[in-house]
Design a protein around this motif. Sequence first.
Motif, short mmCIF file in Angstrom:
data_model
loop_
_atom_site.label_atom_id
_atom_site.label_comp_id
_atom_site.label_asym_id
_atom_site.label_seq_id
_atom_site.Cartn_x
_atom_site.Cartn_y
_atom_site.Cartn_z
N PHE A 46 11.26 25.76 35.29
CA PHE A 46 12.33 26.84 36.50
C PHE A 46 11.97 25.54 37.88
CE2 PHE A 46 11.54 29.88 34.52
CZ PHE A 46 12.63 29.96 32.87
N TRP A 47 11.23 24.37 37.53
CA TRP A 47 11.29 23.71 38.66
C TRP A 47 12.32 23.02 39.63
CZ3 TRP A 47 13.38 18.53 40.36
CH2 TRP A 47 13.69 18.56 39.56
N SER A 48 13.96 23.18 39.18
CA SER A 48 15.16 22.55 39.58
C SER A 48 14.67 23.64 40.42
CB SER A 48 15.87 22.71 38.65
OG SER A 48 15.93 23.28 37.46
N TYR A 49 15.10 25.50 39.57
CA TYR A 49 15.53 26.78 40.78
C TYR A 49 14.56 26.80 41.29
CZ TYR A 49 17.95 28.77 37.20
OH TYR A 49 19.04 28.05 35.71
N VAL A 104 20.40 15.90 23.41
CA VAL A 104 21.50 15.39 24.81
C VAL A 104 20.16 14.88 25.42
CG1 VAL A 104 22.49 15.60 26.55
CG2 VAL A 104 23.46 16.49 24.39
N GLU A 105 19.41 16.39 25.84
CA GLU A 105 17.95 15.34 26.65
C GLU A 105 16.96 14.60 25.66
OE1 GLU A 105 17.27 16.85 29.90
OE2 GLU A 105 19.81 17.56 29.39
N SER A 106 16.34 14.76 24.90
CA SER A 106 15.99 13.17 24.11
C SER A 106 16.91 12.03 24.11
CB SER A 106 15.07 13.77 21.98
OG SER A 106 15.52 15.07 22.72
N THR A 107 18.07 12.18 23.73
CA THR A 107 18.72 10.92 23.94
C THR A 107 19.06 10.27 25.45
OG1 THR A 107 20.75 11.23 22.62
CG2 THR A 107 21.91 9.89 23.44
N GLN A 108 18.91 10.93 26.36
CA GLN A 108 18.25 10.67 27.72
C GLN A 108 17.09 9.77 28.10
OE1 GLN A 108 18.88 13.91 30.42
NE2 GLN A 108 21.60 13.79 30.13
N LEU A 109 15.83 10.19 27.27
CA LEU A 109 14.57 10.14 27.52
C LEU A 109 15.26 9.40 26.84
CD1 LEU A 109 11.57 10.39 28.69
CD2 LEU A 109 11.59 12.25 25.56
N VAL A 110 15.16 8.53 25.63
CA VAL A 110 15.04 7.62 24.68
C VAL A 110 15.40 6.24 25.15
CG1 VAL A 110 15.82 6.65 22.30
CG2 VAL A 110 14.87 8.56 22.59
N TYR A 111 16.89 6.21 25.78
CA TYR A 111 18.15 5.31 26.27
C TYR A 111 17.29 5.38 27.81
CZ TYR A 111 19.43 5.10 21.80
OH TYR A 111 20.19 4.49 19.83
N LYS A 112 16.70 6.40 28.89
CA LYS A 112 16.50 6.02 29.94
C LYS A 112 17.69 6.15 30.46
CE LYS A 112 12.97 1.81 28.53
NZ LYS A 112 12.62 0.87 29.03
N ILE A 113 18.59 7.35 30.43
CA ILE A 113 20.18 7.21 30.77
C ILE A 113 19.37 8.77 31.86
CG2 ILE A 113 21.40 6.05 29.74
CD1 ILE A 113 22.75 8.30 28.24
N GLY A 114 18.52 9.12 32.08
CA GLY A 114 17.97 10.92 32.89
C GLY A 114 17.12 10.46 32.96
N LEU A 115 17.10 12.13 33.34
CA LEU A 115 15.63 13.04 33.44
C LEU A 115 15.60 13.91 32.00
CD1 LEU A 115 12.86 13.34 35.00
CD2 LEU A 115 14.22 15.53 36.10
N PHE A 116 14.82 13.96 31.35
CA PHE A 116 14.24 15.13 30.27
C PHE A 116 14.12 16.26 30.85
CE2 PHE A 116 11.87 17.50 27.82
CZ PHE A 116 12.53 17.64 26.45
N GLU A 117 14.87 17.12 31.00
CA GLU A 117 14.24 18.30 31.53
C GLU A 117 13.62 20.11 30.61
OE1 GLU A 117 15.68 19.21 35.48
OE2 GLU A 117 16.96 17.98 35.15
N LEU A 118 12.45 20.47 30.84
CA LEU A 118 13.14 22.33 29.71
C LEU A 118 14.12 22.32 30.94
CD1 LEU A 118 9.18 22.68 28.87
CD2 LEU A 118 10.97 21.03 27.48
N ASP A 119 13.97 22.75 31.78
CA ASP A 119 15.59 23.14 33.01
C ASP A 119 16.81 22.92 31.59
OD1 ASP A 119 13.13 24.16 34.28
OD2 ASP A 119 14.40 23.86 35.90
N ASP A 120 16.81 22.27 31.57
CA ASP A 120 18.57 21.77 31.54
C ASP A 120 18.39 22.15 29.79
OD1 ASP A 120 19.36 20.26 33.98
OD2 ASP A 120 18.82 18.10 32.76
#
Length: 197
Positions: A86-89, A141-157
Amino acid sequence: MLQEFIAKAIWFLKIYYVENQLLVQFLLLFVITYMLLMYWLNPRLSPVLRKVLAIFCLLVELAGIAYFTLGFREIGTSHRYELEMFWSYKEWIFGGNVELGMEVINNIALFFPLGFLLNDALKKASFWKVLMLSMFLSIAVESTQLVYKIGLFELDDIFNNTMGAMAGWCLFHILRSPVRNQCRVPKRRRRYAQARL
């Protein structure tokens, strides 16, 4: 105080629509067309055709999720992640970060159709099945973003995506009941029809 809150909510939704027109239009068109086709215009659609249509629409939704979460992002230089819940909230509500607020809404809205599409594609998917499948997809989706460095892996997402799918599942069951009751042939008429045969 309530008027101020409503004014801020309207202001936020206007900005959200301007910034995310493509996503909003895709979701509105997709959801309304699907609901009309499957539940209002043709409630007596054959089960086989209904299943094929549901699977096709599910594939369109999955392609939409892939496009909006992975398709247009640039490759970064490091693996980025945020594991605080909930950091984004907090940043949105208490810090006034409108951009993060829009991301929260996007993540909920994007998975919303998934909740009711799974019901048709998997033939009466239970609450827990939809919960687990949407969570698994979000983690992928989040793991793909993390592995390929194309976004932020977030528990909030992951939380927001799953919540969006569950909201879709709930809407499916709310809307389906009145439509099912309207389309049901009364027992008397059914007996009369059988007697005539």
